[in-house]
Design an enzyme around this catalytic site. Sequence first.
Site, PDB file in Angstrom:
ATOM      1  N   GLY A   8       0.620  -1.289   0.257  1.00  0.00           N
ATOM      2  CA  GLY A   8      -0.085   0.183  -0.044  1.00  0.00           C
ATOM      3  C   GLY A   8       1.184   1.290  -0.712  1.00  0.00           C
ATOM      4  O   GLY A   8       0.781   2.509   0.144  1.00  0.00           O
ATOM      5  N   ALA A  10       1.603   3.324  -2.202  1.00  0.00           N
ATOM      6  CA  ALA A  10       1.638   4.351  -3.256  1.00  0.00           C
ATOM      7  C   ALA A  10       0.572   5.149  -2.626  1.00  0.00           C
ATOM      8  O   ALA A  10      -0.052   6.203  -3.468  1.00  0.00           O
ATOM      9  CB  ALA A  10       1.315   3.680  -4.250  1.00  0.00           C
ATOM     10  N   GLY A  12      -2.369   6.883   1.039  1.00  0.00           N
ATOM     11  CA  GLY A  12      -2.381   7.261   2.431  1.00  0.00           C
ATOM     12  C   GLY A  12      -1.515   6.654   3.225  1.00  0.00           C
ATOM     13  O   GLY A  12      -0.045   7.611   3.192  1.00  0.00           O
ATOM     14  N   ASP A  41      -0.480  -7.306  -7.937  1.00  0.00           N
ATOM     15  CA  ASP A  41      -1.612  -7.324  -7.513  1.00  0.00           C
ATOM     16  C   ASP A  41      -2.452  -7.550  -5.934  1.00  0.00           C
ATOM     17  O   ASP A  41      -2.569  -9.626  -6.077  1.00  0.00           O
ATOM     18  CB  ASP A  41      -3.068  -7.551  -8.616  1.00  0.00           C
ATOM     19  CG  ASP A  41      -4.605  -7.325  -8.310  1.00  0.00           C
ATOM     20  OD1 ASP A  41      -4.822  -7.784  -7.038  1.00  0.00           O
ATOM     21  OD2 ASP A  41      -5.384  -7.019  -9.372  1.00  0.00           O
ATOM     22  N   SER A 116      -8.401  -2.107  11.910  1.00  0.00           N
ATOM     23  CA  SER A 116      -9.024  -0.912  11.824  1.00  0.00           C
ATOM     24  C   SER A 116      -9.799  -1.328  13.320  1.00  0.00           C
ATOM     25  O   SER A 116     -10.577  -2.462  13.971  1.00  0.00           O
ATOM     26  CB  SER A 116      -9.902  -0.984  11.099  1.00  0.00           C
ATOM     27  OG  SER A 116     -11.421  -1.008  10.536  1.00  0.00           O
ATOM     28  N   TYR A 157     -15.783  -6.464   4.729  1.00  0.00           N
ATOM     29  CA  TYR A 157     -14.446  -5.223   5.302  1.00  0.00           C
ATOM     30  C   TYR A 157     -14.287  -5.729   6.670  1.00  0.00           C
ATOM     31  O   TYR A 157     -13.311  -5.843   7.751  1.00  0.00           O
ATOM     32  CB  TYR A 157     -14.972  -3.898   5.476  1.00  0.00           C
ATOM     33  CG  TYR A 157     -13.963  -3.301   5.609  1.00  0.00           C
ATOM     34  CD1 TYR A 157     -12.679  -2.760   5.191  1.00  0.00           C
ATOM     35  CD2 TYR A 157     -14.031  -1.824   7.019  1.00  0.00           C
ATOM     36  CE1 TYR A 157     -11.565  -1.735   4.850  1.00  0.00           C
ATOM     37  CE2 TYR A 157     -12.438  -1.010   7.432  1.00  0.00           C
ATOM     38  CZ  TYR A 157     -11.257  -1.126   6.191  1.00  0.00           C
ATOM     39  OH  TYR A 157     -10.595  -0.328   6.759  1.00  0.00           O
TER      40      TYR A 157
HETATM   41  P1  NAD Z   1      -5.526   4.200   0.823  1.00  0.00           P
HETATM   42  O1  NAD Z   1      -6.441   4.071  -0.394  1.00  0.00           O
HETATM   43  O2  NAD Z   1      -5.050   5.645   0.503  1.00  0.00           O
HETATM   44  O3  NAD Z   1      -4.907   2.926   0.061  1.00  0.00           O
HETATM   45  C1  NAD Z   1      -4.434   1.693   0.760  1.00  0.00           C
HETATM   46  C2  NAD Z   1      -3.380   0.875  -0.354  1.00  0.00           C
HETATM   47  O4  NAD Z   1      -3.498   0.081  -0.662  1.00  0.00           O
HETATM   48  C3  NAD Z   1      -3.577   1.779  -2.224  1.00  0.00           C
HETATM   49  O5  NAD Z   1      -1.978   2.564  -2.661  1.00  0.00           O
HETATM   50  C4  NAD Z   1      -3.682   0.906  -2.783  1.00  0.00           C
HETATM   51  O6  NAD Z   1      -3.051   1.257  -4.473  1.00  0.00           O
HETATM   52  C5  NAD Z   1      -3.361  -0.921  -2.703  1.00  0.00           C
HETATM   53  N1  NAD Z   1      -4.416  -1.780  -2.400  1.00  0.00           N
HETATM   54  C6  NAD Z   1      -6.040  -1.457  -3.041  1.00  0.00           C
HETATM   55  N2  NAD Z   1      -6.101  -2.684  -3.369  1.00  0.00           N
HETATM   56  C7  NAD Z   1      -4.494  -3.264  -3.964  1.00  0.00           C
HETATM   57  C8  NAD Z   1      -4.409  -4.949  -5.180  1.00  0.00           C
HETATM   58  N3  NAD Z   1      -5.199  -5.722  -5.593  1.00  0.00           N
HETATM   59  N4  NAD Z   1      -3.054  -4.608  -4.607  1.00  0.00           N
HETATM   60  C9  NAD Z   1      -1.747  -4.450  -4.127  1.00  0.00           C
HETATM   61  N5  NAD Z   1      -2.425  -2.826  -3.553  1.00  0.00           N
HETATM   62  C10 NAD Z   1      -3.662  -2.916  -3.729  1.00  0.00           C
HETATM   63  O7  NAD Z   1      -6.037   3.187   2.019  1.00  0.00           O
HETATM   64  P2  NAD Z   1      -5.188   4.021   3.605  1.00  0.00           P
HETATM   65  O8  NAD Z   1      -6.631   4.717   4.021  1.00  0.00           O
HETATM   66  O9  NAD Z   1      -3.872   4.488   3.825  1.00  0.00           O
HETATM   67  O10 NAD Z   1      -5.473   2.327   3.967  1.00  0.00           O
HETATM   68  C11 NAD Z   1      -4.681   2.158   4.271  1.00  0.00           C
HETATM   69  C12 NAD Z   1      -4.854   0.981   5.627  1.00  0.00           C
HETATM   70  O11 NAD Z   1      -5.436   1.331   6.968  1.00  0.00           O
HETATM   71  C13 NAD Z   1      -5.689  -0.039   4.631  1.00  0.00           C
HETATM   72  O12 NAD Z   1      -5.254  -1.582   5.470  1.00  0.00           O
HETATM   73  C14 NAD Z   1      -7.700   0.226   5.619  1.00  0.00           C
HETATM   74  O13 NAD Z   1      -8.062  -0.760   5.190  1.00  0.00           O
HETATM   75  C15 NAD Z   1      -7.084   0.234   6.325  1.00  0.00           C
HETATM   76  N6  NAD Z   1      -8.072   1.771   7.638  1.00  0.00           N
HETATM   77  C16 NAD Z   1      -7.910   2.490   6.765  1.00  0.00           C
HETATM   78  C17 NAD Z   1      -9.153   4.346   7.274  1.00  0.00           C
HETATM   79  C18 NAD Z   1      -9.088   4.596   6.851  1.00  0.00           C
HETATM   80  O14 NAD Z   1     -10.329   5.520   7.757  1.00  0.00           O
HETATM   81  N7  NAD Z   1      -8.496   5.273   6.307  1.00  0.00           N
HETATM   82  C19 NAD Z   1      -9.534   3.413   9.024  1.00  0.00           C
HETATM   83  C20 NAD Z   1      -8.579   1.995   9.598  1.00  0.00           C
HETATM   84  C21 NAD Z   1      -8.619   1.088   8.212  1.00  0.00           C
END
Ligand code: NAD
Length: 284
Positions: A8, A10, A12, A41, A116, A157
Amino acid sequence: MGTYALTGSASGMGREAARKLREAGHTVIGVDIANADVVADLSTPVGRQVAINGVLAACNSALDGAVLAAGLGPAPGAERSRLISQVNYFGVVELLQGWRPALAATGNAKVVVLGSNSTTTTPAVPKRTVRALLNGDVEKALRSVRWFRGTAPTMMYAASKIAVSRWVRRTAVTAQWAGAGIRLNALAPGAVLTPLLEEQLASARQAKAVNAFPLPVGEFANPAHLADWICFMLSESADFLCGSVVFVDGGSDAYFRADDWPRQVPLRRVPSYLYRFGSYRRRR
Ligand code: NAD
């Protein structure tokens, strides 16, 4: 300076954590579906194998740590539940199983899995969905949420995050992990303003639910703040952290279940080693 695998990378929280680690002089092998050192992927078994092999080749089979931040949120769509189960659960468990020897090779590796707070704040997540994921049965997990129709991705989820957190806790304490010097823990964020949350806010129905959700501190977190927690959990300060799920969620979990945890162990579940007056500690 250490070498870290980070999925991940790229976007967040993953992108912020990668940036902070690199700024501190560490080497980060980023894994993502695009714009990464290892492009893979994680929603397919082949892609997960590409990620495992790509990282092992790039790190020379020795890792100081790993961050598993790739994940998909609960957006609508027929295929979404399948993608969530594949990326959020198998995209963590299979990669860590593949990287375990490289993590053990350095002797004091740290692993942070992104969980989460949906694990403890989503009502009515079916136990059988969680069980099916832990048993590696995706089709059964998908069948078990089908009748939720439009909210199936929300259930999947939360179930994927419960299953992965449970896998972390079960696995962290074993000889192959804690015994090999690997500290495996999960970070459970609440609402963090990243593209994942923005995707939810872009749908009127989901935005209503997100905005109505109790958040005692009043504001979404920013990803850099959570990245600091990730870096801390990768540092030597986390040497004694093992199998923990660390909630950094602005108070939502406490709001819903202040009295649920910590909870005293009922007498019938007191582990037998407690009767042996500390023999567990003396044995070590
Ligand atoms: P984000 O969408 O900014 O980043 C997620 C990354 O996962 C992206 O770069 C995306 O390209 C990558 N990804 C998705 N599908 C993929 C695949 N098939 N193969 C390879 N890479 C893939 O999200 P974020 O908010 O930074 O989330 C990071 C983690 O934190 C996640 O596991 C999310 O479930 C968890 N989370 C997020 C939140 C929130 O509010 N943002 C809250 C609780 C938990």
